[in-house]
Structure formats: C-alpha cells, structure tokens
Motif scaffolding. Sequence first.
Motif, PDB file in Angstrom:
ATOM      1  N   GLY A   1      10.306  13.699   0.963  1.00 24.98           N
ATOM      2  CA  GLY A   1       9.333  14.318   0.325  1.00 24.98           C
ATOM      3  C   GLY A   1       8.365  13.243  -0.523  1.00 24.98           C
ATOM      4  O   GLY A   1       7.033  13.441  -0.669  1.00 24.98           O
ATOM      5  N   ALA A   2       9.083  12.193  -0.929  1.00 24.25           N
ATOM      6  CA  ALA A   2       8.403  11.192  -1.799  1.00 24.25           C
ATOM      7  C   ALA A   2       7.982  10.001  -0.781  1.00 24.25           C
ATOM      8  O   ALA A   2       7.358   8.852  -1.384  1.00 24.25           O
ATOM      9  N   ASP A   3       8.174   9.826   0.420  1.00 22.03           N
ATOM     10  CA  ASP A   3       8.033   8.883   1.537  1.00 22.03           C
ATOM     11  C   ASP A   3       8.575   7.643   0.813  1.00 22.03           C
ATOM     12  O   ASP A   3       7.953   6.556   0.901  1.00 22.03           O
ATOM     13  N   GLU A   4       9.871   7.536   0.389  1.00 24.98           N
ATOM     14  CA  GLU A   4      10.518   6.480  -0.235  1.00 24.98           C
ATOM     15  C   GLU A   4      11.754   6.232   0.618  1.00 24.98           C
ATOM     16  O   GLU A   4      12.641   6.892   0.954  1.00 24.98           O
ATOM     17  N   PRO A   5      12.063   4.950   0.731  1.00 28.28           N
ATOM     18  CA  PRO A   5      13.383   4.657   1.703  1.00 28.28           C
ATOM     19  C   PRO A   5      14.598   4.641   0.697  1.00 28.28           C
ATOM     20  O   PRO A   5      14.609   4.810  -0.559  1.00 28.28           O
ATOM     21  N   ILE A   6      15.686   4.770   1.293  1.00 34.39           N
ATOM     22  CA  ILE A   6      16.931   4.611   0.611  1.00 34.39           C
ATOM     23  C   ILE A   6      17.725   3.167   0.997  1.00 34.39           C
ATOM     24  O   ILE A   6      17.626   2.789   2.094  1.00 34.39           O
ATOM     25  N   VAL A   7      18.064   2.519   0.021  1.00 29.44           N
ATOM     26  CA  VAL A   7      18.604   1.007   0.310  1.00 29.44           C
ATOM     27  C   VAL A   7      20.076   1.127  -0.281  1.00 29.44           C
ATOM     28  O   VAL A   7      20.602   2.101  -1.020  1.00 29.44           O
ATOM     29  N   TRP A   8      20.828   0.244   0.195  1.00 26.63           N
ATOM     30  CA  TRP A   8      22.124  -0.077  -0.397  1.00 26.63           C
ATOM     31  C   TRP A   8      22.407  -1.369  -0.340  1.00 26.63           C
ATOM     32  O   TRP A   8      21.865  -2.386   0.486  1.00 26.63           O
ATOM     33  N   GLY A   9      23.447  -2.110  -1.174  1.00 28.67           N
ATOM     34  CA  GLY A   9      23.917  -3.372  -1.237  1.00 28.67           C
ATOM     35  C   GLY A   9      22.667  -4.352  -1.774  1.00 28.67           C
ATOM     36  O   GLY A   9      22.995  -5.616  -1.675  1.00 28.67           O
ATOM     37  N   VAL A  10      21.620  -3.982  -2.272  1.00 26.74           N
ATOM     38  CA  VAL A  10      20.769  -4.855  -2.776  1.00 26.74           C
ATOM     39  C   VAL A  10      20.431  -4.732  -4.320  1.00 26.74           C
ATOM     40  O   VAL A  10      20.810  -3.854  -4.715  1.00 26.74           O
TER      41      VAL A  10
ATOM     42  N   MET B   1      18.465  12.475   1.197  1.00 25.81           N
ATOM     43  CA  MET B   1      17.151  11.768   2.162  1.00 25.81           C
ATOM     44  C   MET B   1      16.032  13.048   2.227  1.00 25.81           C
ATOM     45  O   MET B   1      14.992  12.520   2.021  1.00 25.81           O
ATOM     46  N   GLN B   2      16.341  14.303   1.886  1.00 21.51           N
ATOM     47  CA  GLN B   2      15.185  15.381   1.655  1.00 21.51           C
ATOM     48  C   GLN B   2      14.365  14.849   0.769  1.00 21.51           C
ATOM     49  O   GLN B   2      13.157  14.916   0.707  1.00 21.51           O
ATOM     50  N   ARG B   3      14.881  14.480  -0.592  1.00 18.63           N
ATOM     51  CA  ARG B   3      13.999  14.224  -1.654  1.00 18.63           C
ATOM     52  C   ARG B   3      13.238  12.926  -1.427  1.00 18.63           C
ATOM     53  O   ARG B   3      12.260  12.809  -1.719  1.00 18.63           O
ATOM     54  N   CYS B   4      13.900  11.955  -0.895  1.00 13.39           N
ATOM     55  CA  CYS B   4      13.165  10.783  -0.371  1.00 13.39           C
ATOM     56  C   CYS B   4      12.111  10.950   0.486  1.00 13.39           C
ATOM     57  O   CYS B   4      11.053  10.347   0.600  1.00 13.39           O
TER      58      CYS B   4
ATOM     59  N   PHE C   1      24.070   3.983  -2.600  1.00 15.53           N
ATOM     60  CA  PHE C   1      22.893   4.367  -2.142  1.00 15.53           C
ATOM     61  C   PHE C   1      21.603   4.672  -3.136  1.00 15.53           C
ATOM     62  O   PHE C   1      21.904   5.336  -4.162  1.00 15.53           O
ATOM     63  N   LYS C   2      20.722   3.800  -3.039  1.00 20.29           N
ATOM     64  CA  LYS C   2      19.477   3.777  -4.112  1.00 20.29           C
ATOM     65  C   LYS C   2      18.090   4.125  -3.559  1.00 20.29           C
ATOM     66  O   LYS C   2      17.879   3.788  -2.316  1.00 20.29           O
ATOM     67  N   SER C   3      17.382   4.896  -4.315  1.00 24.95           N
ATOM     68  CA  SER C   3      15.943   5.039  -4.085  1.00 24.95           C
ATOM     69  C   SER C   3      15.246   5.290  -5.450  1.00 24.95           C
ATOM     70  O   SER C   3      15.820   5.744  -6.403  1.00 24.95           O
ATOM     71  N   LYS C   4      14.019   5.101  -5.318  1.00 22.22           N
ATOM     72  CA  LYS C   4      12.973   5.244  -6.249  1.00 22.22           C
ATOM     73  C   LYS C   4      12.794   6.881  -6.402  1.00 22.22           C
ATOM     74  O   LYS C   4      12.487   7.256  -7.626  1.00 22.22           O
ATOM     75  N   ALA C   5      13.206   7.715  -5.313  1.00 20.13           N
ATOM     76  CA  ALA C   5      12.813   9.266  -5.690  1.00 20.13           C
ATOM     77  C   ALA C   5      14.108   9.867  -5.851  1.00 20.13           C
ATOM     78  O   ALA C   5      14.092  10.935  -6.005  1.00 20.13           O
ATOM     79  N   SER C   6      15.024   9.331  -6.145  1.00 17.88           N
ATOM     80  CA  SER C   6      16.436  10.204  -6.255  1.00 17.88           C
ATOM     81  C   SER C   6      17.305   9.361  -7.244  1.00 17.88           C
ATOM     82  O   SER C   6      17.211   8.133  -7.193  1.00 17.88           O
ATOM     83  N   GLY C   7      18.305  10.026  -7.709  1.00 17.44           N
ATOM     84  CA  GLY C   7      19.349   9.494  -8.286  1.00 17.44           C
ATOM     85  C   GLY C   7      20.222   8.627  -7.570  1.00 17.44           C
ATOM     86  O   GLY C   7      20.114   8.952  -6.061  1.00 17.44           O
TER      87      GLY C   7
END
Length: 116
Positions: free
Chosen positions: A107-116, A102-105, A20-26
């Motif tokens: 707050g930053a209004d960023e989605p979580i993606v996987w497999g991309v 999810m809580q961090r993302c 799982f990846k996001s700009k707002a979290s590790g």
Amino acid sequence: MGGQCKGDTTNSGATVIYKFKSKASGDVIMLGDLGDRLLTLMGKEPAAKGIIEPAAYPAAIAALQSAIAEEERERAQAAEEDTDSAPSVSLRQRAWPLIDMMQRCQGADEPIVWGV
C-alpha cells in the motif's frame, strides 16, 4: 523471519536470525529455518541479504497463501485419519506477520529488505 543474519548454523553453531525491515512497517524477526522456508515458498533464494520489491508482493503473498491452504488440507486429512495428533503451530500463524508486512508495504509502495 527473513532478515539480518546473526550467525551461521553450519559453521559456528550460532542461530541465524532474519530481520525484515521497511519504512512502511515495523520489523519482522524470524529464526533462520522459518525465514528460509518462507523465502523459498515465495520463490526467493534464502540469503543473508535481500530485498522484496513492491511489484513482487502479489505473487509472494499468493504463493504463501497457496502453501497455507495446502498445509490446511493436509492437516484436515491427518485429523480425519488420526484423532490423537498433537496440535502444532501452523504455517498460517508463522507466515502471517510477513504477509501482513507485505500488504502494508504494498500500500505504501515500499520494499522490504533484510541483512542491511
């Protein structure tokens, strides 16, 4: 944890891994079985690629917390009936990294993606 599929356990015998990846979290990395279970609990179809939009975080977090509470009730009941049960890793422990993400993302209004 949901994410990038490294293999397909049904065809090649390799282990599926979600990243799982996001700009707002590790990144959060999970083996396929756990990732599949958590995605299913959140009402998402397990898939090699996907996204969790910020608008879906409240419902997804609530669904995981509800499943955690149910498991804890079952564990407490089992402990009352059988004092010799061996401790195991709880759903709370396994789901926490994704809930935290999810809580961090959220707050930053960023989605979580996987497999991309």
